[in-house]
Design a protein around this motif. Structure first.
Motif, short mmCIF file in Angstrom:
data_model
loop_
_atom_site.label_atom_id
_atom_site.label_comp_id
_atom_site.label_asym_id
_atom_site.label_seq_id
_atom_site.Cartn_x
_atom_site.Cartn_y
_atom_site.Cartn_z
N GLU A 73 0.82 -1.22 0.00
CA GLU A 73 0.00 0.00 0.00
C GLU A 73 0.85 1.27 0.00
OE1 GLU A 73 -0.15 -2.40 2.27
OE2 GLU A 73 -0.27 -1.63 4.31
N PHE A 98 -12.04 4.21 -5.22
CA PHE A 98 -11.52 3.60 -4.00
C PHE A 98 -10.14 4.12 -3.59
CE2 PHE A 98 -9.47 0.32 -1.48
CZ PHE A 98 -10.46 -0.06 -0.60
N GLY A 99 -9.21 4.08 -4.55
CA GLY A 99 -7.83 4.46 -4.23
C GLY A 99 -7.70 5.90 -3.80
N SER A 101 -10.19 7.65 -2.49
CA SER A 101 -10.97 7.84 -1.28
C SER A 101 -10.21 7.36 -0.04
CB SER A 101 -12.31 7.12 -1.47
OG SER A 101 -12.78 6.62 -0.27
N VAL A 102 -9.49 6.22 -0.13
CA VAL A 102 -8.72 5.78 1.05
C VAL A 102 -7.58 6.75 1.34
CG1 VAL A 102 -9.25 3.33 0.86
CG2 VAL A 102 -7.23 4.23 -0.30
N ARG A 103 -7.20 7.51 0.33
CA ARG A 103 -6.14 8.49 0.51
C ARG A 103 -6.68 9.78 1.12
NH1 ARG A 103 -3.34 10.03 -4.98
NH2 ARG A 103 -2.63 7.89 -5.25
N ARG A 146 -9.35 1.92 -12.55
CA ARG A 146 -9.13 1.94 -11.11
C ARG A 146 -7.65 1.94 -10.78
NH1 ARG A 146 -11.21 -3.06 -7.51
NH2 ARG A 146 -9.47 -4.04 -8.59
N ALA A 147 -6.88 1.21 -11.61
CA ALA A 147 -5.45 1.09 -11.32
C ALA A 147 -4.68 2.36 -11.67
CB ALA A 147 -4.87 -0.10 -12.09
N THR A 150 -5.07 6.64 -9.56
CA THR A 150 -4.27 7.14 -8.44
C THR A 150 -2.91 7.66 -8.91
OG1 THR A 150 -3.47 4.90 -8.08
CG2 THR A 150 -5.34 5.59 -6.76
N GLY B 194 -7.42 -3.99 -3.03
CA GLY B 194 -7.59 -2.89 -2.10
C GLY B 194 -6.25 -2.35 -1.64
N ARG B 195 -5.35 -3.26 -1.29
CA ARG B 195 -4.04 -2.81 -0.79
C ARG B 195 -3.21 -2.20 -1.91
NH1 ARG B 195 -0.86 -6.78 2.37
NH2 ARG B 195 0.16 -4.90 3.07
N SER B 196 -3.34 -2.73 -3.13
CA SER B 196 -2.56 -2.15 -4.23
C SER B 196 -3.02 -0.73 -4.52
CB SER B 196 -2.68 -3.01 -5.49
OG SER B 196 -3.93 -2.81 -6.11
N LEU B 197 -4.26 -0.41 -4.12
CA LEU B 197 -4.77 0.94 -4.34
C LEU B 197 -4.42 1.87 -3.18
CD1 LEU B 197 -8.18 -0.13 -5.83
CD2 LEU B 197 -6.39 1.14 -7.02
N GLY B 198 -3.61 1.38 -2.27
CA GLY B 198 -3.11 2.24 -1.20
C GLY B 198 -3.85 2.12 0.12
N ALA B 199 -4.79 1.18 0.22
CA ALA B 199 -5.54 1.04 1.46
C ALA B 199 -4.74 0.21 2.46
CB ALA B 199 -6.89 0.38 1.20
N SER B 200 -4.72 0.66 3.72
CA SER B 200 -4.06 -0.13 4.75
C SER B 200 -4.91 -1.36 5.04
CB SER B 200 -3.91 0.71 6.02
OG SER B 200 -5.20 1.03 6.51
N GLN B 203 -8.15 -0.34 6.53
CA GLN B 203 -9.10 0.24 5.56
C GLN B 203 -9.72 -0.85 4.69
OE1 GLN B 203 -6.31 3.15 3.97
NE2 GLN B 203 -7.75 4.79 4.47
N ARG B 207 -13.67 -1.36 4.52
CA ARG B 207 -14.33 -0.96 3.28
C ARG B 207 -14.62 -2.12 2.35
NH1 ARG B 207 -13.11 4.39 1.05
NH2 ARG B 207 -12.79 5.82 2.77
#
Lengths: 355, 289
Positions: A73, A98-99, A101-103, A146-147, A150, B194-200, B203, B207
């Motif tokens: 991550e 998603f990416g 938003s988690v940021r 999605r990829a 970000t 999810g993790r590859s998109l930066g989520a811990s 998260q 989520r």
């Protein structure tokens, strides 16, 4: 954007060496294919670069910064999975968001970025759909949007086209290439499909049993394979094995085959020659002779497969079956059982040192 | 779509009858008939046994509304149900997660066996073994005092916590099983995506994993909440004097007081309340799932 350096990376699972001292330099903005049969370690290598798994030894750097112990991550990568891995409980737009938003990006920023990414993959109007309402190709595009939304430093693709049918695959290959050029992102692509690797990538790395067999531009690997494995895995090749003579090889039956490309092997050592099926001229021997110095063999047609624009002849010669591909130019077709003469130039013959 | 389904089911019903009938016959005989009898009883003034006189009445239902005791007990039973369900989520969900996503192969099988092991023992035996553990001078008390340098006095027996402990122990496997099933169905690549998109990890849990396992959480909660609200065995044995709940009062009507009509009426009120709660919760839960 950034290049990726993989240096001396090894990874074992129990007694199985999944990666054995692999080093590759992925230049900034390039499109790379990692090609190999299943179990060759290509997916393991991709997962090391992504950060899902850490190497036992060696170094991985993204944009010059060592990341081999950084969790996925924090690596700022984008990844497209084989089965797309879209979140089934979220809409297309929420998947793409998603990416961001988690940021913790602002809602308005997210909305514009998501729309821009969806427009890029030509799905601008489908943001409200759920993944199960999309076709395979559309899901693929969502996964890509999605990829990249970000703005990752590297885009990693794990057999992304594997689940699509042939026609859609070709469309997506072109599409993927267009998007990659448009945003100029370093892209690493895992595939077992040699055609896909040849048509899409700037450079190809061939892996086998956890080792990097050969790496270079597609033309170079195809024209100058450095091993029998590379020659037969990327495209088709006729392989002759014998002893090196300094200018080619001598087969066990005394026939010599001249080779002017490939490795230089000292005379007397074991070596092999690879010849692509489309480089071989096949004739009944009655037509005009080949230029001097050409390699020449005689044999007998054992089978012919007609494929429209070309025909493949299988020619038996001294216990070996050779493959010859002939373009359909309207010339007379040879019958099965007919004695033939095969000829090709030394320049089309690649000398390979025995492993 | 709906039309097609209707046509399909009409054509499909006849050959399906031999498959459906045994189950429905059994349900009719084993549940519907006794339940109907109970509905009947709940409107009677007395049991029609030994030639006693009886008439129809609404008095049994009126009793619930005229005496605040019953509604107070029902409220405390509902609270008990909520608390037990909550603890089952807190204890069961992480276990289900580890079973579904962390353990593989043999160790998963072994741990799984431990989860369903309690099902193989008698419920009463389980409750009485808790009594051995929780009472003053019991196993827990003795063990803690043997380890700790200071003297403490653990006497959980005949208390509200003892009832909670016993019920959670009895029902937590349901939560583990239902959550395990939904968690196991979540593709690992979704977590990786999810993790590859930066989520811990946290998260991703909130989520992705929890929303996707919501059906399991809801099914587990329903499987636990409903029987706990009507439970009587654990409250009576482990709760003692403090263990008077709606379920034990119903049990008393049948076993001790022999006022079956009142017991039946109280049961149906409970059934109605539980159904209303589930109906009210359904839209919220459906959106969450």
């Amino acid at each position: 954007m950034a290049g990726v350096q993989v240096a001396n990376v090894s990874r074992s699972f129990g007694a199985h060496k999944a990666l054995d001292n692999v080093s590759i330099d992925f230049a900034d903005g390039g499109f790379y294919a990692l090609l190999g049969p299943s179990g060759s370690g290509k997916t393991t290598l991709l997962r090391q670069i992504a950060g899902f798994d850490f190497p036992d030894s060696g170094r991985i750097a993204i944009g010059g910064e060592s990341v081999e112990r950084v969790p996925v991550e924090k690596r700022r990568i984008g990844m497209v999975f084989q089965n797309y891995a879209l979140f089934p409980n979220m809409s297309v737009a929420d998947n793409v968001a998603f990416g961001l938003s988690v940021r913790g990006e602002a809602k308005a920023t997210i909305a514009t970025e998501v729309q821009r990414a969806l427009d890029l993959v030509q799905l601008g109007k489908l943001g409200g759909r759920k993944p199960h309402q999309l076709s395979g190709g559309q899901r693929q595009r969502v996964a890509l949007a999605r990829a990249i939304v970000t703005k990752p430093r590297v885009l990693l693709l794990d057999e992304p086209l594997g689940a699509l049918d042939k026609a859609l695959r070709v469309d997506m290959q072109i599409e993927l290439k267009r998007i990659q050029r448009e945003i100029g992102i370093t892209t690493i692509f895992v595939t077992h499909d040699q055609e896909e690797a040849l048509t899409m990538s700037d450079r190809i790395g061939i892996l086998r049993d956890g080792r990097l067999v050969q790496e270079g531009p597609p033309e170079e690997i195809y024209d100058r394979p450095q091993s029998e494995f590379a020659a037969t895995f990327l495209g088709d090749a006729n392989i002759f094995r014998g002893d090196a003579t300094g200018s080619g090889i001598k087969l066990p039956d005394g026939t010599t085959i001249a080779a002017s490309t490939g490795a230089s092997v000292p005379a007397g050592a074991k070596a092999s020659c690879a010849v692509r099926p489309e480089r071989i001229r096949i004739s009944t021997g009655a037509t005009k002779p080949d230029p001097a110095g050409a390699n020449m063999l005689t044999g007998q047609v054992s089978k012919r497969i007609f494929a429209g624009n070309n025909s493949t002849y299988f020619v038996d010669r001294d216990g070996q079956t050779l493959k010859v591909i002939v373009q359909n130019t309207g010339a007379e077709r040879l019958a099965e059982g007919q004695p033939v003469v095969l000829s090709w130039s030394p320049g089309s013959t690649v000398l390979i040192a025995a492993a | 779509m709906a039309d097609q389904l209707a046509i399909g089911s009409r054509r499909g019903l006849k050959p399906a009858l031999p498959l459906l009938l045994p189950a429905y016959l059994w349900l009719t005989v084993a549940i519907f008939l006794p339940l109907s009898a109970m509905v009947f009883f709940s409107f009677m003034t007395d049991l029609p046994l030994a030639g006693k006189e009886w008439t129809f009445t609404l008095g049994n239902y009126a009793a619930f509304f005229s005496q605040s005791l019953y509604s107070t007990l029902l409220l405390s039973s509902l609270r008990l149900g909520l608390e037990v369900t909550l603890w089952c989520v807190v204890i069961g969900y992480p276990a289900a997660y580890v079973l579904a996503k962390v353990l593989k192969g043999r160790s998963r099988e072994a741990i799984f066996l431990l989860v369903i092991l309690p099902f193989w023992s008698n419920g009463l035996v389980r409750i009485f073994s808790w009594a051995m553990v929780l009472r003053e001078g019991g196993i827990l008390d003795t063990a803690l005092n043997a380890v700790l340098p200071f003297k403490i006095n653990i006497d959980l027996m005949y208390s509200y916590p003892a009832v909670i402990i016993g019920l959670v122990h009895s029902y937590v496997p349901y939560m583990v099983l239902t959550c395990y099933l939904t968690l196991q169905a979540i593709d690992d690549s979704l977590i990786e995506a999810g993790r590859s998109l930066g989520a811990s990890r946290r998260q991703v849990l909130w989520r992705v994993i929890i929303p996707l396992s919501m059906p399991g959480l809801i099914a587990g909660a329903a499987l636990i909440f409903v029987p706990v609200v009507g439970s009587f065995m654990e409250p009576r044995i482990l709760g003692g004097r403090t263990g008077t709940f709606y379920g034990t009062v119903i049990e008393d009507q049948f076993v001790a007081v022999f006022n079956w009509p009142l017991g039946a009426a109280l049961s149906f009120i409970l059934l109605a309340v539980v159904l209303i709660i589930l109906a009210l919760a359904a839209p919220v839960l459906r959106r969450a799932g």
